[in-house]
Design a protein around this motif. Structure first.
Motif, PDB file in Angstrom:
ATOM      1  N   TYR A 209      27.233  32.777  44.885  1.00  0.00           N
ATOM      2  CA  TYR A 209      27.070  33.438  43.593  1.00  0.00           C
ATOM      3  C   TYR A 209      26.210  32.577  42.686  1.00  0.00           C
ATOM      4  N   ILE A 210      25.796  33.116  41.566  1.00  0.00           N
ATOM      5  CA  ILE A 210      24.782  32.437  40.766  1.00  0.00           C
ATOM      6  C   ILE A 210      25.261  31.101  40.207  1.00  0.00           C
ATOM      7  N   LEU A 211      26.572  30.946  39.977  1.00  0.00           N
ATOM      8  CA  LEU A 211      27.083  29.670  39.478  1.00  0.00           C
ATOM      9  C   LEU A 211      27.654  28.787  40.571  1.00  0.00           C
ATOM     10  N   GLY A 212      27.638  29.273  41.794  1.00  0.00           N
ATOM     11  CA  GLY A 212      28.171  28.479  42.898  1.00  0.00           C
ATOM     12  C   GLY A 212      29.093  29.289  43.780  1.00  0.00           C
ATOM     13  N   ASP A 213      30.255  28.738  44.068  1.00  0.00           N
ATOM     14  CA  ASP A 213      31.176  29.401  44.987  1.00  0.00           C
ATOM     15  C   ASP A 213      31.944  30.555  44.349  1.00  0.00           C
ATOM     16  N   ASP A 214      32.059  30.533  43.038  1.00  0.00           N
ATOM     17  CA  ASP A 214      32.922  31.505  42.364  1.00  0.00           C
ATOM     18  C   ASP A 214      32.130  32.613  41.678  1.00  0.00           C
ATOM     19  N   PHE A 215      32.582  33.834  41.875  1.00  0.00           N
ATOM     20  CA  PHE A 215      32.034  35.009  41.197  1.00  0.00           C
ATOM     21  C   PHE A 215      32.321  34.915  39.711  1.00  0.00           C
TER      22      PHE A 215
ATOM     23  N   ASP B 214      21.457  39.222  50.715  1.00  0.00           N
ATOM     24  CA  ASP B 214      22.825  38.813  51.052  1.00  0.00           C
ATOM     25  C   ASP B 214      23.707  38.782  49.807  1.00  0.00           C
ATOM     26  N   TYR B 215      23.160  38.280  48.723  1.00  0.00           N
ATOM     27  CA  TYR B 215      23.899  38.191  47.466  1.00  0.00           C
ATOM     28  C   TYR B 215      24.312  39.579  46.973  1.00  0.00           C
ATOM     29  N   LEU B 216      23.385  40.518  46.995  1.00  0.00           N
ATOM     30  CA  LEU B 216      23.689  41.861  46.512  1.00  0.00           C
ATOM     31  C   LEU B 216      24.741  42.522  47.386  1.00  0.00           C
ATOM     32  N   GLN B 217      24.630  42.371  48.684  1.00  0.00           N
ATOM     33  CA  GLN B 217      25.634  42.952  49.574  1.00  0.00           C
ATOM     34  C   GLN B 217      27.004  42.334  49.332  1.00  0.00           C
ATOM     35  N   ARG B 218      27.026  41.034  49.087  1.00  0.00           N
ATOM     36  CA  ARG B 218      28.282  40.340  48.809  1.00  0.00           C
ATOM     37  C   ARG B 218      28.941  40.909  47.553  1.00  0.00           C
TER      38      ARG B 218
ATOM     39  N   LYS C  66      28.385  43.918  46.223  1.00  0.00           N
ATOM     40  CA  LYS C  66      28.730  45.322  46.448  1.00  0.00           C
ATOM     41  C   LYS C  66      29.996  45.481  47.291  1.00  0.00           C
ATOM     42  N   GLN C  67      30.344  44.461  48.050  1.00  0.00           N
ATOM     43  CA  GLN C  67      31.529  44.534  48.901  1.00  0.00           C
ATOM     44  C   GLN C  67      32.817  44.191  48.154  1.00  0.00           C
ATOM     45  N   ARG C  68      32.685  43.769  46.903  1.00  0.00           N
ATOM     46  CA  ARG C  68      33.884  43.438  46.144  1.00  0.00           C
ATOM     47  C   ARG C  68      34.694  44.711  45.874  1.00  0.00           C
ATOM     48  N   PRO C  69      35.985  44.683  46.095  1.00  0.00           N
ATOM     49  CA  PRO C  69      36.803  45.878  45.861  1.00  0.00           C
ATOM     50  C   PRO C  69      36.678  46.421  44.447  1.00  0.00           C
ATOM     51  N   ALA C  70      36.567  45.541  43.468  1.00  0.00           N
ATOM     52  CA  ALA C  70      36.466  45.988  42.074  1.00  0.00           C
ATOM     53  C   ALA C  70      35.202  46.799  41.844  1.00  0.00           C
ATOM     54  N   PHE C  71      34.115  46.414  42.500  1.00  0.00           N
ATOM     55  CA  PHE C  71      32.870  47.174  42.364  1.00  0.00           C
ATOM     56  C   PHE C  71      33.065  48.594  42.873  1.00  0.00           C
ATOM     57  N   ASN C  72      33.682  48.722  44.015  1.00  0.00           N
ATOM     58  CA  ASN C  72      33.856  50.051  44.608  1.00  0.00           C
ATOM     59  C   ASN C  72      34.843  50.897  43.810  1.00  0.00           C
ATOM     60  N   ARG C  73      35.837  50.267  43.231  1.00  0.00           N
ATOM     61  CA  ARG C  73      36.748  51.027  42.358  1.00  0.00           C
ATOM     62  C   ARG C  73      36.015  51.526  41.116  1.00  0.00           C
ATOM     63  N   ALA C  74      35.128  50.697  40.579  1.00  0.00           N
ATOM     64  CA  ALA C  74      34.363  51.109  39.392  1.00  0.00           C
ATOM     65  C   ALA C  74      33.448  52.286  39.712  1.00  0.00           C
ATOM     66  N   VAL C  75      32.803  52.233  40.864  1.00  0.00           N
ATOM     67  CA  VAL C  75      31.940  53.346  41.279  1.00  0.00           C
ATOM     68  C   VAL C  75      32.755  54.623  41.381  1.00  0.00           C
ATOM     69  N   GLN C  76      33.922  54.529  41.994  1.00  0.00           N
ATOM     70  CA  GLN C  76      34.779  55.708  42.152  1.00  0.00           C
ATOM     71  C   GLN C  76      35.265  56.219  40.799  1.00  0.00           C
TER      72      GLN C  76
END
Length: 206
Positions: free
Chosen positions: A151-157, A185-189, A191-201
Motif C-alpha cells: 500500500y502507499i504507506l507501506g504494509d498497512d492500508f 497489483d496494487y489496484l487489484q489488492r 479491489k479485493q478488500r471486502p469493504a470495497f465490495n460491500r460499498a459497491v453493493q
C-alpha cells in the motif's frame, strides 16, 4: 446517525468504502442528477455547490470527499486507517492524499468535463489528449512512490489508498492505460478488500 448523499460511480464511493472499512452503520441517499435532485432546495441546503458527496454526522454536515475520508478515519479508526498526528507518517499520508486529488485525479476530471460534464459550448476536445498525457505523468510518479510496497504507506492500508485506488478505478473507466505491474497489483489488492465490495453493493442496491 450517519447519512451519505451520493451517486453511484462518483466520489461518494470513497465515503461508502471508508464507512464499510470502519464497519459503521449508515444510510446512503442517492441523488439523481438526471432528475435535477442536486438542485433541489433540500439538497442545496446541505451543499450549495449542488455536488456529491455530502455526509451528515448527526447535525454536522461536511463536503469534499478527501476531507470526509480523513475525518472519518480520525474519528472512528483508532489510528488504523490514518497515522498519528504530527508524525512523519502522517505527513507522508497527507502528501499522497493531496497528490491523489491534485495530480492523479485532476487530469481525469479535466477529461470528463470536456467529454460530458461541461455544457457543449465550453468543451475543448483537444484538452482531452493533454489530460491523458498529464495522467500518465502522474501515474509514473505513483508507480515510483509505491515501488514494491503493498500500500502507499507501506504494509498497512490507509484512507489515502481509498483516494488513490478510487481514482485509478476512474482511469480504468476512462480506458486509460495502467501499464505498470505494481499499479495493476496494487489496484487489484484494493479491489479485493471486502469493504470495497460491500460499498459497491451498497450503492448498486440503493
Amino acid at each position: 446517525m450517519i447519512t451519505v448523499y451520493g451517486t453511484p460511480h462518483s466520489r461518494s464511493m470513497r465515503i461508502t468504502w471508508m464507512l464499510e472499512e470502519l464497519q459503521l452503520a449508515y444510510e446512503f441517499v442517492p441523488i439523481d442528477f438526471s432528475k435535477g435532485e442536486h438542485r433541489s432546495e433540500s439538497f442545496l441546503a446541505l451543499n450549495s455547490a449542488g455536488k456529491v458527496p455530502v455526509i451528515k454526522l448527526d447535525n454536522f454536515v461536511m463536503t469534499e470527499s478527501a476531507a470526509i475520508v480523513s475525518h472519518l478515519a480520525e474519528l472512528y479508526s483508532n489510528g488504523q486507517l490514518i497515522p498519528a498526528a504530527a508524525s512523519e507518517q502522517k505527513a507522508r499520508y497527507q502528501q499522497w492524499c493531496y497528490f491523489a486529488l491534485c495530480e492523479l485525479e485532476q487530469p481525469l476530471w479535466t477529461m470528463a468535463k470536456h467529454r460530458f460534464a461541461l455544457a457543449k459550448e465550453w468543451r475543448v476536445p483537444a484538452v482531452i489528449d493533454t489530460g491523458a498525457w498529464e495522467f500518465q505523468q502522474a501515474l509514473a510518479l505513483l508507480s515510483a512512490g509505491l515501488a514494491d510496497k503493498p500500500y502507499i504507506l507501506g504494509d498497512d492500508f490507509s484512507a489515502a489508498d481509498i483516494l488513490i485506488a478510487h481514482t485509478l478505478l476512474w482511469a480504468e473507466a476512462f480506458q486509460q492505460p495502467l501499464a505498470a505491474d505494481n499499479i495493476q497489483d496494487y489496484l487489484q489488492r484494493c479491489k479485493q478488500r471486502p469493504a470495497f465490495n460491500r460499498a459497491v453493493q451498497k450503492e448498486t442496491v440503493t
